[in-house]
Design a protein around this motif. Structure first.
Motif, PDB file in Angstrom:
ATOM      1  N   ASP A  64       0.846  -1.185   0.000  1.00 27.41           N
ATOM      2  CA  ASP A  64       0.000   0.000   0.000  1.00 27.41           C
ATOM      3  C   ASP A  64       0.888   1.243   0.000  1.00 27.41           C
ATOM      4  OD1 ASP A  64      -2.352   1.498   0.063  1.00 27.41           O
ATOM      5  OD2 ASP A  64      -2.399   1.539   2.250  1.00 27.41           O
ATOM      6  N   GLY A  65       0.592   2.193  -0.884  1.00 23.67           N
ATOM      7  CA  GLY A  65       1.359   3.430  -0.973  1.00 23.67           C
ATOM      8  C   GLY A  65       2.606   3.320  -1.841  1.00 23.67           C
ATOM      9  N   ASP A 102      -9.097  -0.181  -9.716  1.00 19.25           N
ATOM     10  CA  ASP A 102      -9.781   1.111  -9.821  1.00 19.25           C
ATOM     11  C   ASP A 102     -11.300   0.961  -9.847  1.00 19.25           C
ATOM     12  OD1 ASP A 102      -7.292   2.418  -9.925  1.00 19.25           O
ATOM     13  OD2 ASP A 102      -7.204   2.273 -12.123  1.00 19.25           O
ATOM     14  N   ARG A 136      -2.429   7.302 -10.078  1.00 24.03           N
ATOM     15  CA  ARG A 136      -2.822   6.561  -8.866  1.00 24.03           C
ATOM     16  C   ARG A 136      -3.833   5.496  -9.228  1.00 24.03           C
ATOM     17  NH1 ARG A 136      -2.982   9.286  -3.239  1.00 24.03           N
ATOM     18  NH2 ARG A 136      -4.608   7.734  -2.946  1.00 24.03           N
ATOM     19  N   HIS A 137      -3.651   4.317  -8.631  1.00 25.05           N
ATOM     20  CA  HIS A 137      -4.555   3.201  -8.900  1.00 25.05           C
ATOM     21  C   HIS A 137      -4.850   2.456  -7.608  1.00 25.05           C
ATOM     22  CE1 HIS A 137      -4.048   3.634 -13.219  1.00 25.05           C
ATOM     23  NE2 HIS A 137      -2.771   3.831 -12.980  1.00 25.05           N
ATOM     24  N   THR A 138      -6.056   1.875  -7.532  1.00 22.29           N
ATOM     25  CA  THR A 138      -6.381   1.018  -6.399  1.00 22.29           C
ATOM     26  C   THR A 138      -6.407  -0.428  -6.872  1.00 22.29           C
ATOM     27  OG1 THR A 138      -8.774   1.219  -6.745  1.00 22.29           O
ATOM     28  CG2 THR A 138      -7.726   2.804  -5.214  1.00 22.29           C
ATOM     29  N   GLN A 140      -7.405  -4.467  -5.290  1.00 22.00           N
ATOM     30  CA  GLN A 140      -8.005  -5.251  -4.227  1.00 22.00           C
ATOM     31  C   GLN A 140      -8.281  -6.652  -4.765  1.00 22.00           C
ATOM     32  OE1 GLN A 140     -11.761  -3.749  -2.661  1.00 22.00           O
ATOM     33  NE2 GLN A 140     -11.460  -4.870  -0.759  1.00 22.00           N
ATOM     34  N   ARG A 159      -8.125  -2.822   0.297  1.00 24.57           N
ATOM     35  CA  ARG A 159      -7.828  -2.087  -0.935  1.00 24.57           C
ATOM     36  C   ARG A 159      -6.537  -1.302  -0.723  1.00 24.57           C
ATOM     37  NH1 ARG A 159     -12.561   1.132  -2.469  1.00 24.57           N
ATOM     38  NH2 ARG A 159     -13.247  -0.870  -3.241  1.00 24.57           N
ATOM     39  N   ILE A 160      -5.605  -1.443  -1.665  1.00 23.21           N
ATOM     40  CA  ILE A 160      -4.363  -0.683  -1.582  1.00 23.21           C
ATOM     41  C   ILE A 160      -4.314   0.334  -2.714  1.00 23.21           C
ATOM     42  CG2 ILE A 160      -3.142  -2.618  -0.489  1.00 23.21           C
ATOM     43  CD1 ILE A 160      -1.550  -2.877  -3.189  1.00 23.21           C
ATOM     44  N   THR A 161      -3.467   1.341  -2.539  1.00 23.07           N
ATOM     45  CA  THR A 161      -3.261   2.363  -3.557  1.00 23.07           C
ATOM     46  C   THR A 161      -1.802   2.335  -3.978  1.00 23.07           C
ATOM     47  OG1 THR A 161      -4.997   3.741  -2.600  1.00 23.07           O
ATOM     48  CG2 THR A 161      -3.420   4.839  -4.044  1.00 23.07           C
ATOM     49  N   THR A 163       1.029   4.178  -6.918  1.00 15.56           N
ATOM     50  CA  THR A 163       1.239   5.257  -7.875  1.00 15.56           C
ATOM     51  C   THR A 163       2.222   4.767  -8.918  1.00 15.56           C
ATOM     52  OG1 THR A 163       0.844   6.923  -6.170  1.00 15.56           O
ATOM     53  CG2 THR A 163       1.970   7.658  -8.176  1.00 15.56           C
TER      54      THR A 163
END
Length: 181
Positions: A64-65, A102, A136-138, A140, A159-161, A163
């Motif tokens: 994540d991140g 996304d 940026r994208h999510t 999961q 859910r992670i994000t 870049t």
């Protein structure tokens, strides 16, 4: 454009499902719709497949991140207290991965859609090479039963994000350089 390519994952090439002792071999990409029908029976006519208490699925990489240089990168999946089996398989306490990109969670009472935002890994794959545009994208994960319907209770990752930054062509993020392979 979103593209995914699955790959055999070393020791994960064979996954032993927790229940039933079903051995599943890692395989190549599922680049098109699966050969089986998603609508074997209306969702409201069959009970959802039960999941064991404590079943857990997670994205092992990226974190994540994470900031990723280059559009193409590896994503690998993990499970705890839950087995991996191909779509169409009816073995207790198993399922297969669906990567949501996304998009919010789909209906949990119907088969998971199969489109560019809902990637199916119905051969039992545990990783993929993903290509996303910069930004940026999510991401999961959501496990589906043999008919692509989420379990009850649903087995899903947080859910992670990530870049994605433009980068020079070369080894994909998360992949070893050619000399090290």
């Amino acid at each position: 454009m979103i593209r995914a390519r699955t790959a055999r994952r070393g020791a994960w090439g064979a996954i032993l499902a927790l229940a039933g002792g079903l051995a599943v071999a890692g395989a190549g990409a599922q680049t098109s719709a699966p050969e089986h029908d998603h609508a074997t029976a209306p969702a409201d006519m069959r009970p959802r497949t039960p999941a064991p208490a404590g079943a857990y699925v997670y994205i092992g990489w990226p974190n994540d991140g994470q900031v990723i240089r280059g559009r193409r990168f590896k994503v690998w999946f993990g499970t705890r207290d839950f087995g991996v089996a191909p779509a169409g398989t009816d073995v207790p306490n198993t399922g297969h991965h669906h990567l949501l990109i996304d998009t919010p969670l789909p209906s949990l009472d119907e088969p998971i859609p199969n489109d560019r935002n809902h990637l199916h890994f119905g051969l039992g794959q545990t990783e993929t090479m993903l290509e996303l545009p910069p930004g940026r994208h999510t991401l999961q994960l959501l496990m589906g039963d043999g008919d692509h319907v989420p379990h009850s209770p649903p087995v899903m990752s947080r859910r992670i994000t990530v870049t994605v930054l433009p980068g020079a062509e070369g080894p994909a993020a998360g992949e070893a350089p050619a000399a090290a392979r």
